[in-house]
Design a protein around this motif. Sequence first.
Motif, PDB file in Angstrom:
ATOM      1  N   THR A 101       0.719  -1.101  -0.033  1.00  0.00           N
ATOM      2  CA  THR A 101       0.114  -0.093   0.102  1.00  0.00           C
ATOM      3  C   THR A 101       0.762   1.308  -0.116  1.00  0.00           C
ATOM      4  N   ILE A 102       1.890   1.282   0.841  1.00  0.00           N
ATOM      5  CA  ILE A 102       2.781   2.428   0.908  1.00  0.00           C
ATOM      6  C   ILE A 102       3.483   2.623  -0.500  1.00  0.00           C
ATOM      7  N   PHE A 103       4.038   1.561  -1.156  1.00  0.00           N
ATOM      8  CA  PHE A 103       4.530   1.376  -2.420  1.00  0.00           C
ATOM      9  C   PHE A 103       3.624   2.047  -3.334  1.00  0.00           C
ATOM     10  N   PHE A 104       2.444   1.635  -3.446  1.00  0.00           N
ATOM     11  CA  PHE A 104       1.518   2.101  -4.286  1.00  0.00           C
ATOM     12  C   PHE A 104       1.052   3.756  -4.192  1.00  0.00           C
ATOM     13  N   PHE A 105       1.006   4.177  -2.935  1.00  0.00           N
ATOM     14  CA  PHE A 105       0.967   5.594  -2.768  1.00  0.00           C
ATOM     15  C   PHE A 105       2.495   6.202  -3.075  1.00  0.00           C
ATOM     16  N   VAL A 106       3.462   6.016  -2.786  1.00  0.00           N
ATOM     17  CA  VAL A 106       4.717   6.596  -3.280  1.00  0.00           C
ATOM     18  C   VAL A 106       4.997   6.547  -4.775  1.00  0.00           C
ATOM     19  N   CYS A 107       4.404   5.498  -5.367  1.00  0.00           N
ATOM     20  CA  CYS A 107       4.195   5.416  -6.945  1.00  0.00           C
ATOM     21  C   CYS A 107       3.645   6.623  -7.243  1.00  0.00           C
ATOM     22  N   LEU A 108       2.317   6.748  -6.928  1.00  0.00           N
ATOM     23  CA  LEU A 108       1.267   7.942  -7.134  1.00  0.00           C
ATOM     24  C   LEU A 108       1.844   9.054  -7.105  1.00  0.00           C
ATOM     25  N   ILE A 109       2.461   9.429  -5.690  1.00  0.00           N
ATOM     26  CA  ILE A 109       3.096  10.773  -5.595  1.00  0.00           C
ATOM     27  C   ILE A 109       4.270  11.004  -6.654  1.00  0.00           C
ATOM     28  N   GLY A 110       5.028   9.955  -6.658  1.00  0.00           N
ATOM     29  CA  GLY A 110       6.145  10.328  -7.888  1.00  0.00           C
ATOM     30  C   GLY A 110       5.456  10.488  -9.355  1.00  0.00           C
ATOM     31  N   TYR A 111       4.272   9.816  -9.525  1.00  0.00           N
ATOM     32  CA  TYR A 111       3.825  10.202 -10.860  1.00  0.00           C
ATOM     33  C   TYR A 111       3.374  11.636 -10.799  1.00  0.00           C
ATOM     34  N   THR A 112       2.792  12.098  -9.876  1.00  0.00           N
ATOM     35  CA  THR A 112       2.284  13.414  -9.417  1.00  0.00           C
ATOM     36  C   THR A 112       3.375  14.436  -9.734  1.00  0.00           C
ATOM     37  N   LEU A 113       4.593  14.289  -9.055  1.00  0.00           N
ATOM     38  CA  LEU A 113       5.586  15.015  -8.713  1.00  0.00           C
ATOM     39  C   LEU A 113       6.375  15.355 -10.180  1.00  0.00           C
ATOM     40  N   PHE A 114       6.618  14.005 -10.907  1.00  0.00           N
ATOM     41  CA  PHE A 114       7.495  14.251 -12.152  1.00  0.00           C
ATOM     42  C   PHE A 114       6.700  14.141 -13.462  1.00  0.00           C
ATOM     43  N   SER A 115       5.284  13.912 -13.281  1.00  0.00           N
ATOM     44  CA  SER A 115       4.630  13.829 -14.858  1.00  0.00           C
ATOM     45  C   SER A 115       4.520  15.121 -15.413  1.00  0.00           C
ATOM     46  N   GLU A 116       4.790  15.247 -16.617  1.00  0.00           N
ATOM     47  CA  GLU A 116       4.817  16.504 -17.370  1.00  0.00           C
ATOM     48  C   GLU A 116       3.368  16.492 -18.095  1.00  0.00           C
ATOM     49  N   SER A 117       2.756  15.314 -18.282  1.00  0.00           N
ATOM     50  CA  SER A 117       1.538  15.159 -18.939  1.00  0.00           C
ATOM     51  C   SER A 117       0.496  15.410 -18.087  1.00  0.00           C
ATOM     52  N   TYR A 118      -0.598  15.669 -18.623  1.00  0.00           N
ATOM     53  CA  TYR A 118      -2.015  15.887 -17.881  1.00  0.00           C
ATOM     54  C   TYR A 118      -2.767  14.941 -18.246  1.00  0.00           C
ATOM     55  N   ASN A 119      -3.568  14.402 -17.211  1.00  0.00           N
ATOM     56  CA  ASN A 119      -4.552  13.498 -17.507  1.00  0.00           C
ATOM     57  C   ASN A 119      -5.822  14.099 -17.405  1.00  0.00           C
ATOM     58  N   PHE A 120      -6.799  13.146 -17.800  1.00  0.00           N
ATOM     59  CA  PHE A 120      -8.373  13.920 -17.499  1.00  0.00           C
ATOM     60  C   PHE A 120      -8.580  13.864 -15.948  1.00  0.00           C
ATOM     61  N   ASN A 121      -9.249  14.883 -15.779  1.00  0.00           N
ATOM     62  CA  ASN A 121      -9.503  15.026 -14.103  1.00  0.00           C
ATOM     63  C   ASN A 121     -10.919  15.134 -13.958  1.00  0.00           C
ATOM     64  N   PRO A 122     -11.359  13.849 -13.286  1.00  0.00           N
ATOM     65  CA  PRO A 122     -12.955  13.765 -13.196  1.00  0.00           C
ATOM     66  C   PRO A 122     -13.404  14.782 -12.028  1.00  0.00           C
ATOM     67  N   LEU A 123     -12.522  15.454 -11.069  1.00  0.00           N
ATOM     68  CA  LEU A 123     -13.026  16.458 -10.329  1.00  0.00           C
ATOM     69  C   LEU A 123     -13.474  17.800 -10.979  1.00  0.00           C
ATOM     70  N   LEU A 124     -12.791  17.920 -12.015  1.00  0.00           N
ATOM     71  CA  LEU A 124     -12.755  19.303 -12.565  1.00  0.00           C
ATOM     72  C   LEU A 124     -14.270  18.949 -13.582  1.00  0.00           C
ATOM     73  N   SER A 125     -14.321  17.755 -13.987  1.00  0.00           N
ATOM     74  CA  SER A 125     -15.604  17.443 -14.763  1.00  0.00           C
ATOM     75  C   SER A 125     -16.698  17.782 -13.591  1.00  0.00           C
ATOM     76  N   LEU A 126     -16.527  17.124 -12.436  1.00  0.00           N
ATOM     77  CA  LEU A 126     -17.466  17.386 -11.469  1.00  0.00           C
ATOM     78  C   LEU A 126     -17.927  18.820 -11.303  1.00  0.00           C
ATOM     79  N   PHE A 127     -16.775  19.861 -11.249  1.00  0.00           N
ATOM     80  CA  PHE A 127     -17.181  21.195 -11.175  1.00  0.00           C
ATOM     81  C   PHE A 127     -17.559  21.960 -12.378  1.00  0.00           C
TER      82      PHE A 127
END
Length: 177
Positions: A101-127
């Motif tokens: 579980t920790i590894f999974f969330f560390v990977c998500l944090i790494g993706y967030t910090l180092f990704s230059e891409s932008y993915n679909f954002n369901p929260l923005l769709s909600l807004f």
Amino acid sequence: MITYFLRLLLTASSIAPVCFTVSFIGFINNNYYLLYIPLFIGVFICVLCVVTIGLINKHVQILKKKITSVTPANKEITNYFLAYVFPLLGSESIFQNASMTIFFFVCLIGYTLFSESYNFNPLLSLFGYKFYEAQDSTGVGFVLLSRNTLVSINPKKSINMKQLSDYIYIYYDGDGN
């Protein structure tokens, strides 16, 4: 620097549904750590998304840009759920091990910090935001977010937008939308 910070917050908010999915897995398995920690993170990220939109409206300068073409990017929602959310529903055993579980969330944090891409954002769709693939008068393609439905664009007229990163803009009509 502010565009990096804004892109980082928007990317983080795009993974909030993943946190809610992990929280759901914790609920089903009566694992309270798995239920509450991701739930807290997901809610916190949602609040950050709202704050991000406020920051954009207050601090990012308005640019004028001529757009030659715009098409809806609706297909991205399917890709998002197939890639990020649905696989988690069948992987409850991964989350029974704290290290995984920790590894999974560390990977998500790494993706967030180092990704230059932008993915679909369901929260923005909600807004109420819609996603478009657009091209400017120089032929450069980018992602355009808008609360307004963009049916046609006059390529001779400039429109107001705010730049979030090199290839992400939000349409701005002066009312904070």
